[in-house]
Design a protein around this motif. Structure first.
Motif, PDB file in Angstrom:
ATOM      1  N   GLY A  34       2.605  -1.159   5.292  1.00 33.41           N
ATOM      2  CA  GLY A  34       1.493  -0.936   6.349  1.00 33.41           C
ATOM      3  C   GLY A  34      -0.049  -0.970   6.252  1.00 33.41           C
ATOM      4  N   GLY A  35      -0.640  -0.813   5.701  1.00 33.29           N
ATOM      5  CA  GLY A  35      -1.931  -0.437   5.637  1.00 33.29           C
ATOM      6  C   GLY A  35      -2.871  -0.770   6.291  1.00 33.29           C
ATOM      7  N   PHE A  36      -3.831  -0.776   6.721  1.00 34.19           N
ATOM      8  CA  PHE A  36      -4.213  -1.678   7.385  1.00 34.19           C
ATOM      9  C   PHE A  36      -5.860  -1.790   6.552  1.00 34.19           C
ATOM     10  N   GLY A  37      -6.667  -1.280   5.231  1.00 38.35           N
ATOM     11  CA  GLY A  37      -7.480  -1.652   4.590  1.00 38.35           C
ATOM     12  C   GLY A  37      -8.257  -0.851   4.747  1.00 38.35           C
ATOM     13  N   LEU A  38      -7.958   0.421   5.930  1.00 40.42           N
ATOM     14  CA  LEU A  38      -9.384   1.363   6.239  1.00 40.42           C
ATOM     15  C   LEU A  38      -9.325   2.749   5.701  1.00 40.42           C
ATOM     16  N   GLY A  39      -8.268   3.063   5.573  1.00 43.45           N
ATOM     17  CA  GLY A  39      -8.249   4.338   4.498  1.00 43.45           C
ATOM     18  C   GLY A  39      -9.209   4.850   3.919  1.00 43.45           C
ATOM     19  N   LEU A  40      -9.630   3.856   2.471  1.00 41.34           N
ATOM     20  CA  LEU A  40     -10.356   4.301   1.674  1.00 41.34           C
ATOM     21  C   LEU A  40     -12.084   3.810   1.986  1.00 41.34           C
ATOM     22  N   SER A  41     -12.119   3.736   3.090  1.00 40.11           N
ATOM     23  CA  SER A  41     -13.250   3.733   3.844  1.00 40.11           C
ATOM     24  C   SER A  41     -13.507   5.075   4.573  1.00 40.11           C
ATOM     25  N   ARG A  73       1.125  -8.042  -0.518  1.00 45.90           N
ATOM     26  CA  ARG A  73       1.798  -6.469  -0.145  1.00 45.90           C
ATOM     27  C   ARG A  73       1.260  -4.934   0.107  1.00 45.90           C
ATOM     28  N   THR A  74       0.132  -5.741   0.679  1.00 46.51           N
ATOM     29  CA  THR A  74      -0.499  -4.883   1.622  1.00 46.51           C
ATOM     30  C   THR A  74       0.408  -4.120   2.965  1.00 46.51           C
ATOM     31  N   ARG A  75       0.484  -5.473   3.653  1.00 48.28           N
ATOM     32  CA  ARG A  75       1.114  -5.850   4.478  1.00 48.28           C
ATOM     33  C   ARG A  75       2.228  -4.828   5.073  1.00 48.28           C
ATOM     34  N   GLU A 128      -1.214   9.749   0.243  1.00 44.94           N
ATOM     35  CA  GLU A 128      -0.860   7.945   0.584  1.00 44.94           C
ATOM     36  C   GLU A 128      -0.937   6.946  -0.381  1.00 44.94           C
ATOM     37  N   ASN A 129      -2.410   6.910  -0.008  1.00 45.14           N
ATOM     38  CA  ASN A 129      -2.005   5.270  -1.387  1.00 45.14           C
ATOM     39  C   ASN A 129      -1.147   5.472  -2.641  1.00 45.14           C
ATOM     40  N   ALA A 130      -1.410   6.441  -3.451  1.00 43.92           N
ATOM     41  CA  ALA A 130      -0.850   7.229  -4.559  1.00 43.92           C
ATOM     42  C   ALA A 130       0.636   6.726  -4.359  1.00 43.92           C
ATOM     43  N   HIS A 131       1.117   7.348  -3.687  1.00 45.87           N
ATOM     44  CA  HIS A 131       2.546   7.035  -3.176  1.00 45.87           C
ATOM     45  C   HIS A 131       2.966   5.714  -2.520  1.00 45.87           C
ATOM     46  N   LYS A 132       2.163   5.043  -1.655  1.00 45.55           N
ATOM     47  CA  LYS A 132       2.645   3.619  -1.424  1.00 45.55           C
ATOM     48  C   LYS A 132       2.445   2.483  -2.516  1.00 45.55           C
ATOM     49  N   TYR A 133       0.926   2.929  -3.662  1.00 45.34           N
ATOM     50  CA  TYR A 133       1.121   1.729  -4.687  1.00 45.34           C
ATOM     51  C   TYR A 133       1.209   2.317  -6.301  1.00 45.34           C
ATOM     52  N   SER A 134       2.079   3.197  -5.874  1.00 44.48           N
ATOM     53  CA  SER A 134       2.853   3.755  -7.278  1.00 44.48           C
ATOM     54  C   SER A 134       4.558   4.058  -7.124  1.00 44.48           C
ATOM     55  N   ARG A 163      -8.677  -5.362   1.156  1.00 44.74           N
ATOM     56  CA  ARG A 163      -7.166  -4.854   0.092  1.00 44.74           C
ATOM     57  C   ARG A 163      -7.077  -5.727  -0.146  1.00 44.74           C
ATOM     58  N   VAL A 164      -6.945  -5.617  -1.684  1.00 42.56           N
ATOM     59  CA  VAL A 164      -6.473  -5.991  -3.062  1.00 42.56           C
ATOM     60  C   VAL A 164      -5.075  -7.524  -2.794  1.00 42.56           C
ATOM     61  N   ASP A 165      -4.293  -6.497  -2.013  1.00 39.74           N
ATOM     62  CA  ASP A 165      -3.703  -7.988  -2.404  1.00 39.74           C
ATOM     63  C   ASP A 165      -2.805  -7.661  -1.130  1.00 39.74           C
ATOM     64  N   LYS A 167      -3.674  11.553  -9.606  1.00 41.02           N
ATOM     65  CA  LYS A 167      -3.206  10.417 -10.517  1.00 41.02           C
ATOM     66  C   LYS A 167      -2.114  10.336 -10.318  1.00 41.02           C
ATOM     67  N   ASP A 168      -1.854   8.351 -10.342  1.00 45.37           N
ATOM     68  CA  ASP A 168      -0.622   7.710 -10.222  1.00 45.37           C
ATOM     69  C   ASP A 168      -0.358   6.892 -11.122  1.00 45.37           C
ATOM     70  N   GLU A 169       0.641   6.210 -11.091  1.00 49.11           N
ATOM     71  CA  GLU A 169       0.749   5.690 -12.259  1.00 49.11           C
ATOM     72  C   GLU A 169       1.707   4.137 -11.847  1.00 49.11           C
TER      73      GLU A 169
HETATM   74  P1  ADP Z   1      -4.954   0.677   2.518  1.00 47.70           P
HETATM   75  O1  ADP Z   1      -4.148   0.630   4.152  1.00 47.70           O
HETATM   76  O2  ADP Z   1      -4.489  -0.703   2.917  1.00 47.70           O
HETATM   77  O3  ADP Z   1      -4.338   1.250   1.320  1.00 47.70           O
HETATM   78  P2  ADP Z   1      -7.050   1.203   1.883  1.00 47.70           P
HETATM   79  O4  ADP Z   1      -8.625   1.384   2.110  1.00 47.70           O
HETATM   80  O5  ADP Z   1      -6.805   3.297   1.534  1.00 47.70           O
HETATM   81  O6  ADP Z   1      -5.961   0.640   2.860  1.00 47.70           O
HETATM   82  O7  ADP Z   1      -6.902   1.259   0.553  1.00 47.70           O
HETATM   83  C1  ADP Z   1      -7.368   0.033   0.468  1.00 47.70           C
HETATM   84  C2  ADP Z   1      -6.558  -0.790  -0.554  1.00 47.70           C
HETATM   85  O8  ADP Z   1      -7.618  -0.613  -2.401  1.00 47.70           O
HETATM   86  C3  ADP Z   1      -5.300  -1.182  -0.586  1.00 47.70           C
HETATM   87  O9  ADP Z   1      -5.004  -1.877   0.188  1.00 47.70           O
HETATM   88  C4  ADP Z   1      -4.905  -1.360  -2.457  1.00 47.70           C
HETATM   89  O10 ADP Z   1      -4.919  -2.525  -2.526  1.00 47.70           O
HETATM   90  C5  ADP Z   1      -6.252  -0.721  -3.085  1.00 47.70           C
HETATM   91  N1  ADP Z   1      -5.786   0.790  -2.954  1.00 47.70           N
HETATM   92  C6  ADP Z   1      -6.062   2.075  -2.895  1.00 47.70           C
HETATM   93  N2  ADP Z   1      -5.364   2.575  -3.492  1.00 47.70           N
HETATM   94  C7  ADP Z   1      -4.590   2.313  -4.279  1.00 47.70           C
HETATM   95  C8  ADP Z   1      -4.014   2.340  -5.475  1.00 47.70           C
HETATM   96  N3  ADP Z   1      -3.986   4.208  -5.483  1.00 47.70           N
HETATM   97  N4  ADP Z   1      -3.568   2.469  -6.035  1.00 47.70           N
HETATM   98  C9  ADP Z   1      -3.711   0.996  -5.943  1.00 47.70           C
HETATM   99  N5  ADP Z   1      -4.166   0.644  -5.497  1.00 47.70           N
HETATM  100  C10 ADP Z   1      -4.405   1.063  -4.588  1.00 47.70           C
END
Ligand code: ADP
Length: 255
Positions: free
Chosen positions: A213-220, A208-210, A157-163, A203-205, A183-185
């Motif tokens: 649609g992310g909450f910044g919880l996926g990776l944790s 951008r992430t609002r 999902e992240n690779a999809h959202k951010y690439s 969330r990094v940006d 892997k994404d580019e």
């Molecule tokens: P979110 O729901 O915001 O995607 P995550 O916890 O999954 O929350 O990711 C936290 C942040 O890490 C994201 O908001 C994004 O800024 C950054 N991030 C995660 N995966 C990627 C990726 N594949 N490419 C670029 N940035 C990413």
């Protein structure tokens, strides 16, 4: 808010040692408490945003819904999508609130290539996105299949959202580990932010992430689940150059 409790430090005797340990324990509790406070405050804030939208549309419908039928469609759609957002958030919060021993882990033997193919198939159907899969070496690992799929899904999902370009999934072996790499580019993650993206609500940006649609919880969440199934989850990234997320699992030698 807190008063630092400091025991006397006159001598390097036992009392002094105890004092040191005690102070360290208090400092740790304080850090945990502050983290918890921050978590609750972030969660409330994130829930408040969709609730406010729902409230305004509901009140609009109440006042003018009968006279202006065209309002109806727009309001119902907004209420529906914000309710979905709230449901997603509460689901993630409930999972994050779990203690380590509450994960109900069910370990069984799994072929990584098969698991990868199944997950990619359902992901492609849901998101209509090109994903290329390369199986360099298939491996058998002992793992909780459902949870590994959930982690893998979050990474896709992240690779999809951010690439934009196609996503590449690689299954391979490295020493005694089986790896799944996504892997994404895409936009990548700045080096100094790489460890923070695993923090809850980070969330990094933000802007951008609002939008995505992310909450910044996926990776944790993915990190917690990885711990529960004895997997390692790491990220490598180049700002502007793409990201590789890696799940690494110990290979089962009996297979
Ligand atoms: P979110 O729901 O915001 O995607 P995550 O916890 O999954 O929350 O990711 C936290 C942040 O890490 C994201 O908001 C994004 O800024 C950054 N991030 C995660 N995966 C990627 C990726 N594949 N490419 C670029 N940035 C990413």
């Amino acid at each position: 808010k807190y008063k630092q409790i400091a025991l006397p430090k006159q001598s390097k005797d036992e009392l002094y040692q105890m004092g040191e340990t005690f102070n360290e324990m208090i400092a740790q509790l304080k850090r945990n408490y502050e983290k918890q406070e921050q978590f609750v405050s972030n969660a409330s804030h994130e829930l408040k945003t969709p609730l406010t939208v729902i409230e305004s549309y509901a009140s609009l419908l109440k006042r003018r819904g009968l006279q202006q039928p065209e309002l109806f469609q727009e309001s119902v759609e907004a209420i529906h999508s914000e309710a979905i957002r709230m449901k997603e958030l509460t689901q993630q919060l409930l999972l994050l609130a779990r203690q380590e021993d509450q994960w109900n882990v069910e370990m069984k033997f799994v072929h990584l290539a098969t698991l990868g193919e199944e997950s990619i198939r359902s992901f492609k159907a849901a998101f209509n996105r090109r994903i290329e899969m390369k199986v360099e070496q298939d491996v058998v690992v002992k793992v909780d299949e459902q949870k590994l799929k959930q982690i893998f899904y979050i990474l896709m999902e992240n690779a999809h959202k951010y690439s934009e370009a196609p996503i590449i999934v690689i299954v391979r072996r490295e020493a005694d580990k089986g790896l799944i790499e996504v892997k994404d580019e895409g936009v990548g993650i700045p080096n100094e932010e790489l460890s923070k993206v695993f923090d809850r609500f980070y969330r990094v940006d933000k802007a951008r992430t609002r939008k995505t649609g992310g909450f910044g919880l996926g990776l944790s969440l993915a990190k917690e689940m990885a711990k529960a199934i004895q997997a390692d989850l790491t990220l490598e990234s180049v700002e502007g150059g793409g990201t590789t997320a890696r799940i690494s699992l110990k290979i089962d030698k009996t297979h």
